[in-house]
Design a protein around this motif. Structure first.
Motif, PDB file in Angstrom:
ATOM      1  N   PHE A  55      20.092  -6.993  42.156  1.00  0.00           N
ATOM      2  CA  PHE A  55      20.272  -8.010  41.123  1.00  0.00           C
ATOM      3  C   PHE A  55      20.469  -7.330  39.772  1.00  0.00           C
ATOM      4  CE2 PHE A  55      18.676 -10.784  37.798  1.00  0.00           C
ATOM      5  CZ  PHE A  55      19.316 -11.979  38.075  1.00  0.00           C
ATOM      6  N   GLU A  73      21.414  -8.025  35.577  1.00  0.00           N
ATOM      7  CA  GLU A  73      21.770  -8.924  34.486  1.00  0.00           C
ATOM      8  C   GLU A  73      23.070  -8.420  33.875  1.00  0.00           C
ATOM      9  OE1 GLU A  73      18.710  -9.954  31.455  1.00  0.00           O
ATOM     10  OE2 GLU A  73      17.400  -9.141  32.996  1.00  0.00           O
ATOM     11  N   ASP A  89      25.972 -14.939  33.720  1.00  0.00           N
ATOM     12  CA  ASP A  89      24.681 -14.371  33.342  1.00  0.00           C
ATOM     13  C   ASP A  89      24.251 -13.162  34.151  1.00  0.00           C
ATOM     14  OD1 ASP A  89      24.167 -16.144  31.334  1.00  0.00           O
ATOM     15  OD2 ASP A  89      23.230 -17.608  32.682  1.00  0.00           O
ATOM     16  N   PHE A  90      24.589 -13.180  35.432  1.00  0.00           N
ATOM     17  CA  PHE A  90      24.081 -12.105  36.269  1.00  0.00           C
ATOM     18  C   PHE A  90      25.117 -11.700  37.304  1.00  0.00           C
ATOM     19  CE2 PHE A  90      22.815 -15.997  38.490  1.00  0.00           C
ATOM     20  CZ  PHE A  90      23.190 -15.732  39.796  1.00  0.00           C
ATOM     21  N   THR A 150      15.386  -5.206  41.660  1.00  0.00           N
ATOM     22  CA  THR A 150      15.177  -6.041  42.839  1.00  0.00           C
ATOM     23  C   THR A 150      16.246  -5.664  43.856  1.00  0.00           C
ATOM     24  OG1 THR A 150      14.313  -7.831  41.514  1.00  0.00           O
ATOM     25  CG2 THR A 150      15.113  -8.400  43.698  1.00  0.00           C
ATOM     26  N   VAL A 174      13.776 -12.474  38.779  1.00  0.00           N
ATOM     27  CA  VAL A 174      14.215 -12.466  40.170  1.00  0.00           C
ATOM     28  C   VAL A 174      13.457 -11.367  40.903  1.00  0.00           C
ATOM     29  CG1 VAL A 174      16.165 -12.124  41.708  1.00  0.00           C
ATOM     30  CG2 VAL A 174      16.481 -13.309  39.547  1.00  0.00           C
ATOM     31  N   LYS A 219      17.658 -19.144  33.265  1.00  0.00           N
ATOM     32  CA  LYS A 219      18.333 -17.844  33.185  1.00  0.00           C
ATOM     33  C   LYS A 219      17.562 -16.855  34.040  1.00  0.00           C
ATOM     34  CE  LYS A 219      19.829 -14.326  29.859  1.00  0.00           C
ATOM     35  NZ  LYS A 219      20.775 -13.741  30.785  1.00  0.00           N
ATOM     36  N   LEU A 220      18.235 -16.357  35.068  1.00  0.00           N
ATOM     37  CA  LEU A 220      17.596 -15.372  35.938  1.00  0.00           C
ATOM     38  C   LEU A 220      17.660 -14.012  35.271  1.00  0.00           C
ATOM     39  CD1 LEU A 220      19.048 -16.446  39.399  1.00  0.00           C
ATOM     40  CD2 LEU A 220      16.928 -17.149  38.306  1.00  0.00           C
ATOM     41  N   VAL A 221      16.529 -13.343  35.241  1.00  0.00           N
ATOM     42  CA  VAL A 221      16.512 -12.017  34.637  1.00  0.00           C
ATOM     43  C   VAL A 221      15.896 -11.013  35.610  1.00  0.00           C
ATOM     44  CG1 VAL A 221      16.422 -12.905  32.280  1.00  0.00           C
ATOM     45  CG2 VAL A 221      14.295 -12.406  33.485  1.00  0.00           C
TER      46      VAL A 221
END
Lengths: 143, 433
Positions: free
Chosen positions: A9, A11, A41-42, A65, B377, B411-413
């Motif tokens: 994952f 950002e 966003d990601f 992650t 996340v 907002k996923l961080v």
């Protein structure tokens, strides 16, 4: 038949991808194939590497992650219609491709592509029935 | 669980109220005589302590607010000469001057007694080892718990906040059985323990006593599952005393018993100041009735809760306050909707995969308030498919809309991007100010 892929994952921040590649370099991990899926966003970075454990440990240690997924590496004839020959039987069996990306392979004559299906077993049997070559995990990591 | 002070904690209401009244009366007379602020405040309201003839008359007495304490910075509210003050604590003062509070020798003894009662209610005995991860210093948490644990006869490890890796090693080697700290720091501890490959299952904790910031019922489930202990909420604020004003009992874990032989609690409508009956939700107001150095009279805590007078299975007769759901000054007004961070926390915690670390960012874009909820996340939440993550975002956003009536962008961080606190967590960033 399955190939293990690791996913990370990320950002959307400048330099984040370079941090991942630097961590992998320092862990002496070679990237075999990769794809980056992104939203505003990601993003999700998906990787096939030569040493999954080393990659996973190094990345987790740095706070990333990391997920693991089984995917298929499929040989696709490097001729017009090659990919279509692979997809046709899957489509008629109602199997959906979640995502796919290409593999850098300088050795063989055929292209290799990575596919993600939800129902891997069914996909494997259909591909076999249609004489399409699915490459073994250990072969992929060491190509 | 043994009750630390059986006589007072299980006293019949009638006897308790009679003690409350005589102590209140003495306190009012003393502050009128010794603290110019209170004398002026009472005079402005046209009352003297002799006008208070029963507990029911308390509502005639004017409120004291945070600003009054600040205006009298540092020692103006003290009711005894400095030579009788043996300890000084102060609030952090992030929003202005700190508030300074003082304690006489007897105040320190009272506080230790109430903290001993609290630890006992949470399941501690003289045989226990208390790992006290509250910060030591001007903050009341560390020393408050410390004195109470010693008074109880337990063994206290004064580890304070910070130096988290070392704390994990201490937990492994010293085998503490009671864990105390702010819930946000405790979560951080749990996270670091996991990184170090230490499972709380192998540790020896039976109870956790967590407080100094509001935390939700869902956070309790998460903490209990992660830490393999029973988690109790403890309440207090330095202006009133510090931790140990009220505590959940281990038996019920349902509402915090207020030590009414030392404090009178009221719930008021924060807009009108009107006193609300038991069961109604409003702002919590405290009057201290035994404190010497720093008595507070009808002090508005800004904490939102309600009071429950029903008898408790633990045997304590003292009224219970509901877990604090927020603070009047924590309340965010987003497009006209009142939102407490704890409500968002509840929604997030209902989704089992979400990490308990979150932050709310409020902003104003084109004259419209926007709420962004940053969610980390973690391993459990993660998927290699964009659509799964986007569905999670959508689901959380819908849940917030459904429960709170306000639109929020999720907002996923990446993990650990939300700053970890060693004291109280920073849950809200309001950029509108």
């Amino acid at each position: 038949m399955r190939v293990e892929q690791i996913s990370i994952f990320l950002e959307n921040k400048a330099g984040r991808l370079a941090e991942v590649t630097a961590i992998l370099r320092d862990a002496n991990v070679n990237i075999r194939a990769l794809s980056l899926a992104d939203t505003t966003d990601f993003g999700i970075l998906r990787l096939i590497v030569n040493d999954n454990n080393a990659a996973e440990q190094a990345l987790k240690k740095e706070g990333f992650t990391v997920g693991k997924t089984n995917v298929l590496a499929i040989e696709v004839a490097d001729v017009p219609g090659g990919l279509n020959n692979v997809l046709d039987p899957l489509t008629s069996a109602g199997i959906n491709v979640e995502y796919m990306y290409a593999f850098a392979n300088t050795k063989g004559q055929n292209a290799i592509m990575i596919f993600r299906f939800h129902d891997l077993d069914k996909a494997i049997s259909i591909l076999k029935d249609n004489g399409i070559k699915v490459i073994k995990g250990e072969d992929v990591y060491n190509l | 669980m043994p009750i630390y002070n059986m006589d007072f904690e299980t006293m019949p209401r009638e006897a308790l109220e009679s003690i409350q009244f005589s102590r209140l009366k003495a306190t009012l007379e003393r502050v009128y005589a010794t603290v110019p602020f209170y004398r002026e405040n009472f005079n402005k309201a046209g009352i003297t302590p002799s006008d208070i003839c029963s507990l029911k008359d308390l509502h005639k007495v004017p409120f004291t607010v945070k600003k009054d304490l600040r205006d009298n910075y540092p020692y103006g509210m003290f009711a005894v000469p400095m030579e009788n003050v043996v300890r000084i604590h102060a609030s952090s003062g992030t929003t202005g001057k700190p508030t300074v509070v003082g304690y006489t020798k007897r105040d320190i003894e009272t506080w230790a007694e109430l903290m001993a009662r609290s630890l006992a209610a949470g399941g501690a005995t003289s045989k226990d080892i208390v790992h006290n991860a509250y910060g030591y210093g001007l903050f009341t948490g560390g020393l408050g718990v410390h004195y109470g644990a010693e008074k109880l006869g337990a063994s206290v490890i004064p580890v304070s906040g910070g130096n988290t890796k070392r704390q994990i090693i201490i937990m492994k080697d010293f085998k503490p059985t009671i864990l105390t700290g702010t819930p946000s720091y405790i979560l951080h501890l749990a996270e670091v323990a996991e990184e170090m490959g230490v499972s709380f299952e192998e540790l020896n904790f039976k109870s956790g006593i967590f407080g100094a910031e509001p935390w939700s019922e869902d956070m309790r489930r998460d903490l209990e599952a992660k830490l393999h202990l029973k988690a109790m909420d403890i309440y207090g604020l330095s202006e009133v005393m510090g931790p140990g004003v009220s505590i959940e009992c281990r038996e019920a874990q349902k509402g915090l018993h207020i030590f009414e032989d030392h404090f009178i609690a009221e719930i008021i409508n924060p807009q009108t100041g009107e006193v609300l009956p038991y069961g109604e939700t409003g702002e919590l107001v405290f009057t201290s009735i035994t404190k010497e150095a720093f008595p507070v009279i009808r002090y508005r805590t800004r904490d939102i809760t309600s009071l429950n007078p029903e008898p408790c299975i633990c045997g304590r007769t003292h009224v219970r306050m509901h877990k604090v759901s927020g603070r009047t000054d924590d309340m965010l007004i987003i497009r006209g909707v009142n939102v407490f961070p704890s409500q968002i926390e509840s929604v997030l915690m209902k989704s089992r995969d979400v990490q308990p670390h979150y932050q709310l960012v409020v902003d104003r874009v084109d004259n419209l308030d926007t709420l962004t909820v940053m969610v980390e996340v973690g391993q459990e939440f993660f998927s290699d498919e964009i659509k799964t993550l986007q569905n999670m975002e959508k689901k959380l956003s819908n849940d917030i809309k459904e429960y709170l009536g306000v639109s929020a962008k999720i907002k996923l961080v990446e993990p650990k991007t939300i700053q970890r606190s060693e004291g109280k967590a920073v849950r809200v960033i309001d950029k509108r100010k």
